[in-house]
Write an enzyme that holds these catalytic residues in place. Structure first.
Site, PDB file in Angstrom:
ATOM      1  N   CYS A  81       0.860  -1.184   0.000  1.00 24.51           N
ATOM      2  CA  CYS A  81       0.000   0.000   0.000  1.00 24.51           C
ATOM      3  C   CYS A  81       0.895   1.233   0.000  1.00 24.51           C
ATOM      4  CB  CYS A  81      -0.886   0.003   1.239  1.00 24.51           C
ATOM      5  SG  CYS A  81      -2.217   1.189   1.139  1.00 24.51           S
ATOM      6  N   GLU A 124      -4.463  -8.501  -3.704  1.00 27.86           N
ATOM      7  CA  GLU A 124      -4.799  -8.318  -2.283  1.00 27.86           C
ATOM      8  C   GLU A 124      -4.079  -7.098  -1.729  1.00 27.86           C
ATOM      9  OE1 GLU A 124      -3.322  -9.358   1.996  1.00 27.86           O
ATOM     10  OE2 GLU A 124      -2.235  -8.972   0.140  1.00 27.86           O
ATOM     11  N   ARG A 171      -8.264 -11.018  10.451  1.00 32.51           N
ATOM     12  CA  ARG A 171      -7.381 -10.312   9.500  1.00 32.51           C
ATOM     13  C   ARG A 171      -8.240  -9.782   8.363  1.00 32.51           C
ATOM     14  NH1 ARG A 171      -1.926 -10.528   9.500  1.00 32.51           N
ATOM     15  NH2 ARG A 171      -0.797  -9.868   7.633  1.00 32.51           N
ATOM     16  N   ARG A 173      -8.673  -7.856   4.923  1.00 33.08           N
ATOM     17  CA  ARG A 173      -7.928  -7.478   3.726  1.00 33.08           C
ATOM     18  C   ARG A 173      -8.894  -7.292   2.568  1.00 33.08           C
ATOM     19  NH1 ARG A 173      -4.702  -6.588   6.987  1.00 33.08           N
ATOM     20  NH2 ARG A 173      -2.504  -7.205   7.125  1.00 33.08           N
TER      21      ARG A 173
END
Length: 409
Positions: A81, A124, A171, A173
């Site tokens: 990112c 992802e 988690r 995502r």
């Protein structure tokens, strides 16, 4: 049925590969892993030890010649990112360059320069991508969608919390699937009603069922070129227009907020623990308990910045030790090492408090036992890998659904 050929980028220690190849429907034909900030390429060494050196590249992806990358059906990867803003080149006001070193543009380069680009994408990222940067909420995702649209791809996306579907780690995502306009799934999507696609027909909803949160589907256009988007998208707005679920095709976004539907078995932190005894280094000395308790506890205190400025600091308490009857909190890259920390996991055992072992952290991401165990790779580094990894079970389920979608369209 023939296996789909895969190019795996930003491969890390191979989470995408493990998930896809576990379905027996995919074969990775080329992979790339390069860590710019370290001299020793630890993740790449683990990758090669598990999958072999053949067709694996340990070079900066932005410098890999396109003609050395084989043709494949699908390109996959969990890319970092970063700031995705773009700028015009001086020589050509219509030409675009992404910021140097931003790895999204390496994906873009492969898709735009290969003679036979992959027909499908499976990518992802962290879920904050949908609302980055804070000054132009959603701009980065809009640039990404539009840049894929320009290359002939439609995109569906979903934010998935693995624990919502019974997996052992909380988690969250974002996963997205791209379909090239030459494919049957693209044509199916083009002719589908937004509601039908999002809740019934999409690849990801087949793998991970959802229900509506009673918010309507929000539709809007993204028609600006990338430079105009970079400068003007959502300026001055507090919220991103992108919800946790949606798709983008031919310049149109359709997005809504959804919640998970699941009533199956749930794996919790207690289920993945190693049988005692565990190596001594993971036990916390009693003399350190107060430090851990302070860091995990609630705080309201006056703190002083380096500049001399004083400010009121407060934060809530965390469950300490970690609950064994729930999925674990998110594993982060700083999970390893002995130093007390607010964010590391601590569990209560008959011998006292201890941290998680690398094998336990691998299990939380659904990796095979000791996948990252290799001479010269420290326990701290092994856990660091898992902080960067994805939950293999999520990839496996979406991968199977994508294969079925391709062959049923």
């Amino acid at each position: 049925m023939k296996k789909l050929k895969v190019i795996e980028l930003f491969a890390g220690v191979g989470g995408f590969r493990l998930g896809l190849e576990a379905t027996d429907k995919f074969k990775v034909v080329w992979s790339n892993q390069w860590e710019p900030s370290t001299k020793t390429q630890h993740a790449s060494l683990v990758y090669e030890a598990r999958f072999g050196k053949s067709n694996h590249s340990n070079t900066d992806i932005s410098e890999v010649p396109i003609d050395t990358i084989p043709d494949a059906d699908i390109l996959v990867g969990g890319f970092p990112c970063q700031d995705y803003s773009v700028a015009t080149t001086l020589q050509n006001s219509k030409g675009l360059i992404g910021k140097k070193g931003v790895l999204w543009w390496s994906i873009h380069r492969i898709l735009s320069e290969k003679k036979n680009p992959p027909k499908y994408l499976f990518l992802e990222n962290v879920d904050r991508l949908l609302k980055s940067p804070s000054t132009q909420r959603g701009r980065d995702f809009a640039i990404m969608l539009k840049s894929l649209d320009d290359l002939g791809y439609a995109v569906e996306w979903r934010v998935i919390n693995a624990a919502d579907y019974g997996m052992p780690q909380r988690r969250r995502r974002i996963f997205f699937i791209g379909y090239h306009k030459s494919t049957l799934p693209f044509k199916t999507l083009k002719n589908a009603k937004a509601n039908d696609w999002i809740f019934k027909l999409s690849t990801i909803s087949h793998a991970f069922p959802i229900t509506s949160t009673n918010s309507k589907i929000n539709s809007f256009k993204i028609t600006d070129d990338l430079v105009a988007l970079s400068e003007n998208f959502n300026v001055g707005e507090q919220l991103s227009p992108f919800q946790n679920t949606g798709y983008f095709i031919d310049g149109s976004v359709h997005t809504t907020k959804t919640t998970a539907v699941y009533d199956g078995k749930r794996v919790v932190l207690g289920d993945i623990l190693e049988k005692e005894p565990v190596e001594e280094e993971f036990y916390i000395p009693e003399s350190d308990y107060p430090k851990w308790e302070y860091l995990k506890g609630a705080k309201k205190e006056v703190r002083k910045a380096k500049s001399g400025f004083t400010y009121n600091y407060s934060e809530g308490s965390m469950i300490f030790p970690d609950a064994l009857d729930n999925a674990s909190r998110t594993i982060i890259t700083g999970e390893g090492g002995k130093s007390p920390s607010r964010f590391k996991h601590v569990i209560q055992t008959s011998k006292g408090l201890r941290r998680l072992t690398p094998k336990e952290v691998e299990r939380l991401n659904m990796f095979p036992e000791n996948h990252t165990a290799l001479n010269g790779i420290s326990n701290t580094k092994r856990v660091f890998f898992m902080g960067n990894a994805l939950v293999v079970g999520v990839v496996q389920k979406i991968g199977k659904s994508l294969f079925d979608k391709i062959h049923s369209s």
